[in-house]
Design an enzyme around this catalytic site. Sequence first.
Site, PDB file in Angstrom:
ATOM      1  N   GLY A   1       0.918  -1.073   0.016  1.00 47.30           N
ATOM      2  CA  GLY A   1       0.054   0.012  -0.003  1.00 47.30           C
ATOM      3  C   GLY A   1       0.639   1.211  -0.005  1.00 47.30           C
ATOM      4  O   GLY A   1       2.125   0.961   0.281  1.00 47.30           O
TER       5      GLY A   1
ATOM      6  N   CYS B   1       5.522  -6.032   1.303  1.00 49.55           N
ATOM      7  CA  CYS B   1       5.818  -4.455   1.297  1.00 49.55           C
ATOM      8  C   CYS B   1       5.255  -3.785   2.546  1.00 49.55           C
ATOM      9  O   CYS B   1       5.745  -3.981   3.567  1.00 49.55           O
ATOM     10  CB  CYS B   1       5.387  -4.135  -0.057  1.00 49.55           C
ATOM     11  SG  CYS B   1       6.063  -2.401  -0.343  1.00 49.55           S
ATOM     12  N   TYR B   2       4.196  -3.151   2.549  1.00 41.62           N
ATOM     13  CA  TYR B   2       3.670  -2.181   3.542  1.00 41.62           C
ATOM     14  C   TYR B   2       3.299  -3.399   4.621  1.00 41.62           C
ATOM     15  O   TYR B   2       3.079  -3.140   5.563  1.00 41.62           O
ATOM     16  CB  TYR B   2       2.501  -1.293   2.882  1.00 41.62           C
ATOM     17  CG  TYR B   2       1.770  -0.934   4.037  1.00 41.62           C
ATOM     18  CD1 TYR B   2       2.334   0.349   4.649  1.00 41.62           C
ATOM     19  CD2 TYR B   2       0.542  -1.238   4.424  1.00 41.62           C
ATOM     20  CE1 TYR B   2       1.755   1.138   5.661  1.00 41.62           C
ATOM     21  CE2 TYR B   2      -0.218  -0.328   5.668  1.00 41.62           C
ATOM     22  CZ  TYR B   2       0.497   0.657   5.997  1.00 41.62           C
ATOM     23  OH  TYR B   2      -0.214   1.150   7.138  1.00 41.62           O
TER      24      TYR B   2
ATOM     25  N   HIS C   1       7.996  -7.440  -4.212  1.00 37.62           N
ATOM     26  CA  HIS C   1       6.539  -7.965  -4.737  1.00 37.62           C
ATOM     27  C   HIS C   1       6.687  -9.400  -5.456  1.00 37.62           C
ATOM     28  O   HIS C   1       6.941  -9.212  -6.501  1.00 37.62           O
ATOM     29  CB  HIS C   1       5.966  -6.729  -5.580  1.00 37.62           C
ATOM     30  CG  HIS C   1       5.613  -5.787  -4.800  1.00 37.62           C
ATOM     31  ND1 HIS C   1       4.189  -5.489  -4.457  1.00 37.62           N
ATOM     32  CD2 HIS C   1       6.307  -4.537  -4.422  1.00 37.62           C
ATOM     33  CE1 HIS C   1       4.153  -4.424  -3.546  1.00 37.62           C
ATOM     34  NE2 HIS C   1       5.304  -3.683  -3.755  1.00 37.62           N
TER      35      HIS C   1
ATOM     36  N   GLU D   1       4.139 -10.951  -6.424  1.00 31.62           N
ATOM     37  CA  GLU D   1       2.935 -11.110  -7.275  1.00 31.62           C
ATOM     38  C   GLU D   1       3.258 -10.661  -8.732  1.00 31.62           C
ATOM     39  O   GLU D   1       2.514 -11.016  -9.427  1.00 31.62           O
ATOM     40  CB  GLU D   1       1.808 -10.648  -6.595  1.00 31.62           C
ATOM     41  CG  GLU D   1       1.778  -8.880  -6.501  1.00 31.62           C
ATOM     42  CD  GLU D   1       2.732  -8.247  -5.476  1.00 31.62           C
ATOM     43  OE1 GLU D   1       3.468  -9.093  -4.900  1.00 31.62           O
ATOM     44  OE2 GLU D   1       2.322  -7.292  -4.959  1.00 31.62           O
TER      45      GLU D   1
ATOM     46  N   SER E   1     -26.123 -10.365 -24.604  1.00 33.56           N
ATOM     47  CA  SER E   1     -25.907  -9.563 -25.545  1.00 33.56           C
ATOM     48  C   SER E   1     -24.868 -10.125 -26.617  1.00 33.56           C
ATOM     49  O   SER E   1     -24.778  -9.508 -27.725  1.00 33.56           O
ATOM     50  CB  SER E   1     -25.058  -8.437 -24.777  1.00 33.56           C
ATOM     51  OG  SER E   1     -23.456  -8.970 -24.469  1.00 33.56           O
ATOM     52  N   GLY E   2     -24.553 -11.235 -26.481  1.00 30.26           N
ATOM     53  CA  GLY E   2     -23.239 -11.936 -27.574  1.00 30.26           C
ATOM     54  C   GLY E   2     -22.091 -11.718 -27.081  1.00 30.26           C
ATOM     55  O   GLY E   2     -21.260 -12.392 -27.623  1.00 30.26           O
ATOM     56  N   GLY E   3     -21.837 -10.893 -25.979  1.00 29.81           N
ATOM     57  CA  GLY E   3     -20.484 -10.639 -25.523  1.00 29.81           C
ATOM     58  C   GLY E   3     -20.022 -11.906 -24.564  1.00 29.81           C
ATOM     59  O   GLY E   3     -20.856 -12.675 -24.340  1.00 29.81           O
ATOM     60  N   VAL E   4     -18.851 -11.754 -24.387  1.00 25.95           N
ATOM     61  CA  VAL E   4     -18.268 -12.852 -23.652  1.00 25.95           C
ATOM     62  C   VAL E   4     -18.985 -13.395 -22.530  1.00 25.95           C
ATOM     63  O   VAL E   4     -19.282 -14.331 -22.137  1.00 25.95           O
ATOM     64  CB  VAL E   4     -16.870 -12.739 -23.399  1.00 25.95           C
ATOM     65  CG1 VAL E   4     -15.934 -13.881 -22.546  1.00 25.95           C
ATOM     66  CG2 VAL E   4     -15.721 -12.547 -24.298  1.00 25.95           C
ATOM     67  N   ASP E   5     -19.255 -12.144 -21.333  1.00 23.95           N
ATOM     68  CA  ASP E   5     -19.567 -12.527 -20.035  1.00 23.95           C
ATOM     69  C   ASP E   5     -20.965 -12.812 -20.062  1.00 23.95           C
ATOM     70  O   ASP E   5     -21.433 -13.926 -19.604  1.00 23.95           O
ATOM     71  CB  ASP E   5     -19.417 -11.353 -19.294  1.00 23.95           C
ATOM     72  CG  ASP E   5     -18.185 -10.591 -19.077  1.00 23.95           C
ATOM     73  OD1 ASP E   5     -17.325 -11.379 -19.322  1.00 23.95           O
ATOM     74  OD2 ASP E   5     -18.182  -9.666 -18.545  1.00 23.95           O
ATOM     75  N   SER E   6     -21.780 -12.374 -20.988  1.00 22.65           N
ATOM     76  CA  SER E   6     -23.125 -12.822 -20.956  1.00 22.65           C
ATOM     77  C   SER E   6     -23.237 -14.170 -21.522  1.00 22.65           C
ATOM     78  O   SER E   6     -24.269 -15.123 -21.217  1.00 22.65           O
ATOM     79  CB  SER E   6     -24.064 -11.522 -21.654  1.00 22.65           C
ATOM     80  OG  SER E   6     -23.893 -11.614 -22.844  1.00 22.65           O
TER      81      SER E   6
ATOM     82  N   LYS F   1     -11.814 -11.274 -15.213  1.00 24.08           N
ATOM     83  CA  LYS F   1     -12.058 -11.448 -16.667  1.00 24.08           C
ATOM     84  C   LYS F   1     -11.551 -12.670 -17.587  1.00 24.08           C
ATOM     85  O   LYS F   1     -12.131 -13.443 -18.253  1.00 24.08           O
ATOM     86  CB  LYS F   1     -11.890 -10.274 -17.460  1.00 24.08           C
ATOM     87  CG  LYS F   1     -11.954 -10.235 -18.908  1.00 24.08           C
ATOM     88  CD  LYS F   1     -13.584  -9.505 -19.050  1.00 24.08           C
ATOM     89  CE  LYS F   1     -14.094  -9.715 -20.508  1.00 24.08           C
ATOM     90  NZ  LYS F   1     -15.428  -9.095 -20.477  1.00 24.08           N
TER      91      LYS F   1
END
Length: 509
Positions: A53, A80-81, A167, A169, A221-226, A365
Amino acid sequence: MEKIIILDFGSQYTQLIARKIRELKVYCEIKPFSLSAEEIKKIAPKALILSGGPASVNQTDRPYPDKKIFELGIPILGICYGMQVIADAFGGKVSYAKTREYGRSKLLINKKDAIFSNLPESMTVWMSHGDSVAVLPKGFINLAKSEGIPCAAFVNKTKKIYGVQFHPEVAHTPKGKAMLANFLFKIANCLPTWTMTSFIQEKTEEIRDRVGDERVICALSGGVDSTVLCTLLHRAIGNQLIAIFVNNGLLRKGEPEAIVQRFKNLFNLRYINAERRFLSKLRGVIDPERKRRIIGNEFIRIFENEAKKIGGIKFLAQGTLYPDVIESKSPWGGPSATIKTHHNVGGLPKRMRFQLIEPLKELFKDEVRVLGKELGLPDDILKRQPFPGPGLAVRIIGDVTKERLRILKEADAILLDEIRKANWERKLWQAFAVLLPVKTVGVMGDQRTYEAVIAIRAVYSSDAMTADWADLPHSLLGRIANRIINEVRGVNRVVYDISSKPPSTIEWE
Ligand code: XMP
């Protein structure tokens, strides 16, 4: 299910820690740093991670965790922090280092420990700090130093509490993932069991239990998520899922037909052609944010109406993702300026009296794509370029009319066709055409023309936060321009957008 809890002190890398841990097949969640030890006990995680942080433990308004977390008896790793918080909590001293370290540094291990198991004695690590541990707290041993500081990693063996100043990560710490794996598997005794197959199994059972024999509606909607959301729900409850696809007339050429064609035999699909409604609402509207609001509101109205028509629906499924629900983005929650309001089907009717089903809300995502793959969806859905909720309305600068939509759809279809043929689609974050509100003079045959200008936008990006304009080959740009001018009635000029984000944005509106 085994869980790791990450307490967030506001580092820009907190989400990366979560993703690295999940890649190691251990489930984890990000919580605000202030989560009480009592609440943590209820969650019963296998271990805690304290993120980095921007604050200093020596400032008065520092973000500080509940001190009782150190008595929970579970392993803790401070990064770190997070390390400095541990040092401070156990009576050590943190001070502003003479040598601040930003960037790559060399880590030299001076004590063997499980966290460095199977790792070399010297490694490149990524540092980003001003403060560092100057005096070790009692009961802690120094495990490693770096080029800039004498204590870059420490441990309290009996309590299994670790701190690292670097870090692990980030990709710039090449052995960082191995260190996290050591912490998870050798110190916290986790098992790598969190996979998409187990996720699907768990979620489908959970959905079935909750839904019983009720019905669920969902916007497609035809998008990935939906698409992934509908597929998962369909796997769980079959035709009790009603997918609603609203054609707002602002989709790309041929897209509504393709969506209906693809899904009509898969899902219980209701298709609503609302092209005329959207167009009439948008008549004369020039302001981009007003366009967004109108489109968002109209969508909600139509969706509500449809739900009413079907009647007796208890559940609404939404494709909310993890980044939308992380409770703490920054401990100080500073307001950031709204550049564009990104309307999505995600922001659906709060006032509607449905119970929400959000099975993707624990996923990032890229995990949604892995889930989609596991559910058998093809790459042309999973790897498609993002498309904004308000669609072509924000790519028609100025008034959105039927004729201007025709011009843009045709130009955009040619652009995408050429990009695909030249194998550029997957290299780009997005490529699209924009219709400008100016006319220019041209000559066709022996005739003077006075017609519209199309701008081409093609960008590289990894997260849409920043983007670079793509260096498409001149020959490809030439083919695109030629075809658009020859084949699209009403266009006599094509220009290429060579601005990056920032200071520009990806979409023009
Ligand atoms: P900008 O233009 O802000 O776009 O650089 C970043 C990414 O977001 C998409 N975008 C939107 N997506 N609703 C959406 O769902 C919107 O109103 C919207 N505006 C921009 C854009 O396509 C790009 O991928």
